[in-house]
Design an enzyme around this catalytic site. Structure first.
Site, short mmCIF file in Angstrom:
data_model
loop_
_atom_site.label_atom_id
_atom_site.label_comp_id
_atom_site.label_asym_id
_atom_site.label_seq_id
_atom_site.Cartn_x
_atom_site.Cartn_y
_atom_site.Cartn_z
N TYR A 1 -64.37 8.68 78.58
CA TYR A 1 -63.32 9.55 78.05
C TYR A 1 -62.60 10.13 79.26
O TYR A 1 -63.02 11.13 79.85
CB TYR A 1 -63.91 10.64 77.17
CG TYR A 1 -62.91 11.68 76.70
CD1 TYR A 1 -61.66 11.32 76.23
CD2 TYR A 1 -63.23 13.04 76.74
CE1 TYR A 1 -60.74 12.27 75.80
CE2 TYR A 1 -62.32 14.00 76.30
CZ TYR A 1 -61.08 13.60 75.84
OH TYR A 1 -60.16 14.55 75.42
N ASP B 1 -61.20 6.08 75.62
CA ASP B 1 -59.91 6.76 75.68
C ASP B 1 -59.53 6.92 77.15
O ASP B 1 -60.11 7.74 77.87
CB ASP B 1 -60.02 8.12 74.99
CG ASP B 1 -58.70 8.89 74.97
OD1 ASP B 1 -57.71 8.40 75.54
OD2 ASP B 1 -58.67 9.99 74.39
N HIS C 1 -57.03 9.74 66.63
CA HIS C 1 -57.09 8.39 67.18
C HIS C 1 -57.59 7.43 66.11
O HIS C 1 -58.18 7.86 65.11
CB HIS C 1 -58.05 8.32 68.38
CG HIS C 1 -57.60 9.09 69.58
ND1 HIS C 1 -57.24 8.50 70.76
CD2 HIS C 1 -57.46 10.43 69.78
CE1 HIS C 1 -56.91 9.42 71.64
NE2 HIS C 1 -57.04 10.61 71.06
#
Length: 551
Positions: free
Chosen positions: A142, A183, A304
């Site tokens: 992330y 991500d 998302h």
């Protein structure tokens, strides 16, 4: 095998149960980001899921922030697992290893880069079509967001990118296949952004420059050509990048394929978003094993959407999960230490009966001597007894002493009854003090019945009087209520009346400026429709109006 990545924006996204959500994703390895859970908040339902083994990385400096987790089916149990990218968080034997050259990072930088719970690495055994067994390392990340208002976070993001590339290439060099997914918080090309023209110097963004260096670049494709290309056709000899964006490998020109949208502006309704969630694979793995990659915009619950990838190879389960697996945490295996163990000294010979003279070990030696064989006990024993009840009470609180001589408390009606005159009391006292015993009882009974009748009559009269007073006061109370409401309305203003936007003629929505600056806290009206491209007639128009202050 199938692998999925999804920024869930909080582990509570799985409202219907984590197992149900994992089963619906139907993957062997599921990597989630932004769990927003710390070690102290991790519960058993989240950590221990039937049919899966899980591995969590937590933010250590901030609660409810960041965090990643990897769920593996029991049929895909990894042989090694490790938290973080630096190796500083590793304290067990089942680590992945291969850290690369970290000399350009200071020890303080390395510690900070792994302090926010942004990476989880698992290493698996796979069987390829040629019956050759290999290893596959999955790096779940992330990546940080670059806050425009905080220049230091831009540098932090770039340092994280460099550390990620250093670790991924080191593992790849060691002979394992590598998948980096999660991500990444940067849209690579203009086709991955809803409105790249709004971004100044789009291609000059440092994050995009890093992606160009990390990935194989490809020349612009024919917009009508959606056929996947061979990896050899995508390679750019001027760029030695070792990883491939697997989505663009299979969909090189697909537009509007976004994975993240703003929930505040309702941009998902108009598909006004960006593609910042990826599955990167080393070139050889992408060319030989990947068969498909796509996004799942129909799956809601977060800002998302998931991204999945399929490989032709199969996973081989390890005999037991690595030590980092959550099922080995003390609080979930029944080995959690009880608080009493830290407060009371446990006797090794607890099975033997204790003597009466033995006191709890929480007392020190002076207290023990005083309680077992107190000196001058006869002198202070009475005092201790008198203070015994007070010593158990909290400080600052006094006990209420009940006086038995006091009269019992009367009921509410007694306050509305008129008091009996002094004459009646005197007559009653005179009759009660009569020298004849028989007459005393009769006289007292007569006087009491007379007093009761008078009291009842008086009470009825007082109630009638109260009714008249209430009836007379009703208009006054109503007027005061109206005046009071008008007073509060003059002080506490309700929300301002919403104007209609000029294009759609629909009531606008009220917003408040939260960005630091001269306008922070000010309110304004904008079109209520979801955000979208300027060419979309169903999207929000450019209506804007500040809320005027009332005088």
């Amino acid at each position: 095998m199938k692998i999925v990545t999804w920024n869930i924006n909080g582990i509570r996204t799985f409202k219907g149960g984590i197992k149900r959500a994992l089963d619906l994703l139907d993957a062997d390895i599921i990597c989630v980001q932004e769990t927003k859970v710390t070690r102290d908040l991790l519960d058993e339902r989240t950590a221990i899921v039937e049919g899966y083994n899980s591995y969590f990385s937590y933010s250590r400096g901030r609660s409810g922030y960041s965090g990643v987790a990897t769920y593996c089916r029991d049929s895909a149990t990894p042989l090694a697992a490790e938290e973080g990218l630096t190796g500083l968080l590793t304290n067990h034997e089942d680590a992945v290893g291969c850290y690369g050259d970290q000399t350009e990072f200071s020890s303080e930088e390395l510690q900070l880069l792994d302090n926010e719970g942004r990476a989880m690495i698992t290493k698996h055994r796979i069987m390829c079509q040629d019956k050759e067994e290999k290893t596959l390392t999955v790096i779940n990340v992330y990546c940080p967001r670059a806050d425009p208002e905080k220049p230091e976070r831009k540098q932090f993001k770039l340092q994280f990118y460099k550390l990620l590339q250093c670790r991924a290439e080191a593992v790849l060099k060691d002979g394992s296949h590598v998948i980096v997914l999660g991500d990444v918080n940067t849209s690579h090309r203009q086709i991955d952004h809803c409105d790249p023209c709004e971004t100044n110097d789009f291609d000059e963004n440092p994050g995009r420059k890093w992606l160009n260096d990390f990935l194989h670049n490809s020349s612009p494709e024919d917009p009508d050509d959606e056929e996947p290309k061979e990896l050899s056709e995508l390679k750019n000899p001027t760029n030695p990048g070792r990883f491939v964006d697997t989505f663009r490998l299979f969909h090189p020109t697909r537009a509007n394929a976004f994975t993240c949208w703003s929930t505040l502006t309702g941009a998902r309704q108009t598909n006004y978003g960006t593609r910042i969630d990826y599955i990167f694979a080393d070139c050889k793995l992408a060319e030989e094993q990947f068969v498909a990659t796509d996004i799942m915009p129909e799956v809601e619950g977060s800002d998302h959407c998931p991204v999945w990838g399929k490989l032709s190879c199969s996973l081989l389960a390890s005999s037991k999960p690595p030590l980092l697996c959550t099922r080995y945490l003390p609080e979930f295996v029944g080995k959690q230490q009880k608080l009493s163990r830290f407060l009371i000294k446990m006797d090794q010979k607890s099975s033997q009966p204790e003597q009466k003279s033995v006191l709890p070990a929480s007392q020190d030696d002076d207290e023990r001597r005083e309680n077992v064989n107190p000196s001058g006990a006869n002198k202070v024993s009475d005092k201790k007894r008198s203070l015994a009840s007070d010593s158990v009470l909290p400080k600052g609180k006094k006990t209420k002493t009940v006086n038995s001589s006091l009269k019992p408390q009367g009921n509410l009606l007694s306050f509305f009854k008129p008091k009996v005159t002094n004459v009646n009391h005197q007559e009653k006292e005179t009759k009660l003090t009569s020298p004849q015993g028989d007459q005393k009882v009769e006289t007292s009974r007569d006087s009491s019945s007379t007093a009761a009748a008078e009291t009842e009559h008086a009470s009825n009269a007082s109630l009638d009087t109260d009714k008249r007073k209430k009836t007379a006061c009703q208009p006054t109370a109503a007027l005061s209520k109206v005046a009071s409401s008008g007073f509060w309305k003059s002080i506490l203003h309700g929300p301002p009346t919403a104007p209609s936007c000029k294009v759609h003629g629909e009531p606008c929505v009220l917003r408040t400026v939260k960005k630091e600056g001269p306008n922070m806290g000010k309110q304004f009206f904008v079109c209520a429709r979801p955000q979208g491209h300027a060419s979309n007639p169903e999207a929000r128009c450019n209506f804007f109006e500040w809320v005027k202050k009332e005088k």
